[in-house]
Scaffold this motif. Sequence first.
Motif, PDB file in Angstrom:
ATOM      1  N   ILE A  36     -46.810 -25.205  22.901  1.00  0.00           N
ATOM      2  CA  ILE A  36     -46.869 -26.280  23.789  1.00  0.00           C
ATOM      3  C   ILE A  36     -47.691 -25.876  25.018  1.00  0.00           C
ATOM      4  O   ILE A  36     -48.367 -26.779  25.623  1.00  0.00           O
ATOM      5  N   ALA A  37     -47.707 -24.710  25.555  1.00  0.00           N
ATOM      6  CA  ALA A  37     -48.703 -24.263  26.607  1.00  0.00           C
ATOM      7  C   ALA A  37     -50.262 -24.607  26.002  1.00  0.00           C
ATOM      8  O   ALA A  37     -51.068 -25.091  26.875  1.00  0.00           O
ATOM      9  N   GLU A  42     -55.168 -28.178  26.507  1.00  0.00           N
ATOM     10  CA  GLU A  42     -55.893 -29.269  25.782  1.00  0.00           C
ATOM     11  C   GLU A  42     -55.954 -30.408  26.445  1.00  0.00           C
ATOM     12  O   GLU A  42     -56.910 -31.266  26.771  1.00  0.00           O
ATOM     13  N   LEU A  43     -54.817 -30.839  26.957  1.00  0.00           N
ATOM     14  CA  LEU A  43     -54.473 -32.211  27.758  1.00  0.00           C
ATOM     15  C   LEU A  43     -54.918 -32.348  29.106  1.00  0.00           C
ATOM     16  O   LEU A  43     -55.068 -33.356  29.658  1.00  0.00           O
ATOM     17  N   GLY A  44     -54.809 -30.998  29.614  1.00  0.00           N
ATOM     18  CA  GLY A  44     -55.343 -30.925  30.982  1.00  0.00           C
ATOM     19  C   GLY A  44     -54.109 -31.430  31.801  1.00  0.00           C
ATOM     20  O   GLY A  44     -54.234 -31.786  32.970  1.00  0.00           O
ATOM     21  N   ALA A  45     -52.632 -31.110  31.487  1.00  0.00           N
ATOM     22  CA  ALA A  45     -51.618 -31.688  32.239  1.00  0.00           C
ATOM     23  C   ALA A  45     -50.387 -30.833  31.775  1.00  0.00           C
ATOM     24  O   ALA A  45     -50.280 -30.496  30.572  1.00  0.00           O
ATOM     25  N   PRO A  59     -44.186 -36.741  34.726  1.00  0.00           N
ATOM     26  CA  PRO A  59     -44.632 -38.393  34.302  1.00  0.00           C
ATOM     27  C   PRO A  59     -45.824 -38.330  33.071  1.00  0.00           C
ATOM     28  O   PRO A  59     -45.689 -39.064  32.316  1.00  0.00           O
ATOM     29  N   ALA A  60     -46.575 -37.014  33.157  1.00  0.00           N
ATOM     30  CA  ALA A  60     -47.608 -37.001  31.917  1.00  0.00           C
ATOM     31  C   ALA A  60     -46.905 -36.827  30.509  1.00  0.00           C
ATOM     32  O   ALA A  60     -46.945 -37.408  29.625  1.00  0.00           O
TER      33      ALA A  60
END
Length: 292
Positions: A36-37, A42-45, A59-60
């Motif tokens: 998950i980390a 990768e998503l930057g959030a 929220p992300a």
Amino acid sequence: MELQQLRYVVAVAETSNFTRAAERHRVVQSALSHQIAALERELGARLFERTSRRVRLTPAGEAFLPAARECLEAADRARADVAATGGEIRGRLAVGAIPTVTAVNLPIALRDYSRRHPRVHISLTSAGSEDLIEQVRRGGIDVAFLGLPPRMEPKNVRSRRLGGGELVAVVAPDHHLTENELDLRDLADEPFIDFRAGVAGRVQSDEAFAAAGVRREVPFEVSSADFMVDLVRQGLGVGMLPAAYAPRFPDLRVIRLRNAPARVEHLIWHPRPSPAATAFLDLLPHRESLPA
């Protein structure tokens, strides 16, 4: 981005706990947390807020979760479609039903289906007709069994009529009404136990009483037939049940109605059924087909 990472995110969101999510997938917590980390980098959030007491979506994460579920469902469907080309049905079958369905013996239908297609994961949800139509429309449920007033048709889904029937009044054994058959006008002064106003299970009765020129009082509104029956047993009022369903409660007295409310049971399914859903539809009775 990997499918397994998406599965881990969904599991943590559903359990609100990294340890339980890891147990669900039979991996050590550190491996799940690492994946998950990596996805968060990768998503930057950040997808989750972690404290010593709780885990919740950011929220992300709230924005990401529906898309993650859609990706997993699409992947599962792709595997099921490929398997179906070789004659094997697998995947999931999500069924919905009103509690008072009688046109099909649903437990037996599910048993027969499970024996024929053991690699399909079956789930069942009980809800009201309006809710089931919406869930089928959105794809959360594959097929569902409804009960609607005769004038109503399910919209934005494919459907098939399974049959119709009248409602009967049910009362406690010691109720002052002793007749076996009455007119709706004979019930004008009785308190009623019924479903909440506006839902299909209530509309069919409200329309019949209105057509008979009867204004009735419904001081007890319930969300299930079983709860209705429990209140009827206590002599709190008159209940309304489908004639084919009422015999399940032999301790209640049944009063047939000369101008009875009626309902039609429908089978509905998504316009693009999965192989698992198609196989289930093939097991069920085929009667009148209705347009989408």
